[in-house]
Design a protein around this motif. Structure first.
Motif, short mmCIF file in Angstrom:
data_model
loop_
_atom_site.label_atom_id
_atom_site.label_comp_id
_atom_site.label_asym_id
_atom_site.label_seq_id
_atom_site.Cartn_x
_atom_site.Cartn_y
_atom_site.Cartn_z
N LEU A 295 0.82 -1.20 0.00
CA LEU A 295 0.00 0.00 0.00
C LEU A 295 0.86 1.25 0.00
N VAL A 296 0.37 2.28 -0.65
CA VAL A 296 1.02 3.58 -0.65
C VAL A 296 0.02 4.59 -0.09
N VAL A 297 0.42 5.31 0.93
CA VAL A 297 -0.44 6.36 1.49
C VAL A 297 -0.10 7.66 0.78
N GLY A 298 -1.07 8.18 0.07
CA GLY A 298 -0.85 9.40 -0.69
C GLY A 298 -0.90 10.64 0.17
N GLU A 299 -0.60 11.77 -0.45
CA GLU A 299 -0.64 13.03 0.27
C GLU A 299 -2.06 13.40 0.67
N ASP A 300 -3.04 12.72 0.08
CA ASP A 300 -4.43 12.94 0.50
C ASP A 300 -4.79 12.07 1.70
N GLY A 301 -3.81 11.30 2.21
CA GLY A 301 -4.03 10.48 3.39
C GLY A 301 -4.70 9.15 3.11
N LEU A 302 -4.94 8.81 1.84
CA LEU A 302 -5.64 7.58 1.46
C LEU A 302 -4.64 6.51 1.03
N ALA A 303 -4.86 5.28 1.50
CA ALA A 303 -3.98 4.16 1.17
C ALA A 303 -4.49 3.44 -0.07
N ARG A 304 -3.60 3.23 -1.02
CA ARG A 304 -3.92 2.53 -2.25
C ARG A 304 -2.80 1.54 -2.56
N PRO A 305 -3.08 0.50 -3.35
CA PRO A 305 -1.99 -0.38 -3.78
C PRO A 305 -1.05 0.39 -4.70
N GLY A 306 0.18 -0.08 -4.80
CA GLY A 306 1.17 0.63 -5.59
C GLY A 306 0.75 0.87 -7.02
N TRP A 307 0.05 -0.10 -7.63
CA TRP A 307 -0.32 0.06 -9.04
C TRP A 307 -1.28 1.21 -9.26
N ALA A 308 -2.00 1.62 -8.21
CA ALA A 308 -2.99 2.68 -8.34
C ALA A 308 -2.55 3.98 -7.70
N ALA A 309 -1.31 4.07 -7.28
CA ALA A 309 -0.89 5.20 -6.45
C ALA A 309 -0.26 6.35 -7.22
N THR A 310 0.23 6.13 -8.42
CA THR A 310 1.01 7.17 -9.07
C THR A 310 0.37 7.71 -10.35
N ASP A 311 -0.02 6.82 -11.27
CA ASP A 311 -0.62 7.26 -12.52
C ASP A 311 -2.01 7.84 -12.24
N PRO A 312 -2.28 9.07 -12.64
CA PRO A 312 -3.58 9.68 -12.33
C PRO A 312 -4.77 8.90 -12.90
N LEU A 313 -4.61 8.32 -14.08
CA LEU A 313 -5.71 7.57 -14.69
C LEU A 313 -6.01 6.31 -13.89
#
Length: 211
Positions: free
Chosen positions: A16-34
């Motif tokens: 999981l990656v916790v974004g600057e919005d504070g939400l945890a997502r898997p790595g595949w969904a954490a960087t590419d905006p689409l």
């Protein structure tokens, strides 16, 4: 702090990656905006209409061997090329349409996948006499959903996806193996493989918290 993009802040270590919005997502969904938008708003949400399921099956067919983001980037073009995935319209495609699709650089030009999609549209139409595509697909919902705590725990197939692939092939569908059908089941909410800890876990309304 591990910085993977301007929107990714920390990596808890379980995939999981916790974004600057504070939400945890898997790595595949954490960087590419689409991919992030697809993950946040669509992936894993129930799809219970015929056209929607036909589109998802078709996109999974075209994704085989490719990165999912490639398909998402071409999604509008796929919809235009395949009559908005209206099964009746695609079922009526002929050799002229196949050549048109093979010449369309905006989609994935793979004749086997194009032919499979047309055959799958015809099978979708034929299934209406036996309850329809939606009933067939959703009848393979398992009694329980996985609860992966890391990316390594996310399965790639299941007994239900094997059974679904078999049932679809019997009904005349092509290019619908167990792994492809498990990906479909994840995408349309039949199983919830959001990682425990993801902000999307249990949000489909199908499984509750399912942890």
């Amino acid at each position: 702090m591990t910085q993977t993009s301007s929107d990714a802040a920390t990596e808890p270590g379980d995939g999981l990656v916790v974004g600057e919005d504070g939400l945890a997502r898997p790595g595949w969904a954490a960087t590419d905006p689409l991919l992030r938008e697809y993950y946040d708003s669509e992936w894993g949400m129930p799809v219970t209409d015929e056209r929607g399921l036909f589109e998802r099956i078709s996109l999974e067919v075209f994704q085989s061997g490719l990165a999912w983001v490639t398909i998402l980037r071409k999604r509008a073009a796929f919809r235009s090329a395949f009559a908005q995935f209206d099964p009746d319209a695609v079922a009526a495609f002929d050799a002229t349409d196949v050549e048109r699709l093979m010449a369309d650089a905006a989609i994935v030009r793979n004749r086997r996948k194009i032919d499979s999609t047309i055959d799958n549209a015809r099978a979708t139409v034929a299934l209406r006499e036996a309850g329809g595509l939606v009933d067939l697909v959703w009848s393979h919902r398992p009694d329980a959903t996985p609860a992966p705590r890391s990316v390594d725990e996310v399965p790639s197939s299941s007994p239900e996806s094997v059974a679904l692939a078999r049932a679809l092939k019997t009904a005349g569908f092509r290019h619908v193996g167990p792994t492809t059908m498990f990906a479909l089941m994840e995408a349309v909410g039949i199983v919830d493989t959001h990682l425990v800890g993801s902000h999307r876990r249990g949000t489909s309304g199908v499984w509750g918290s399912a942890v």
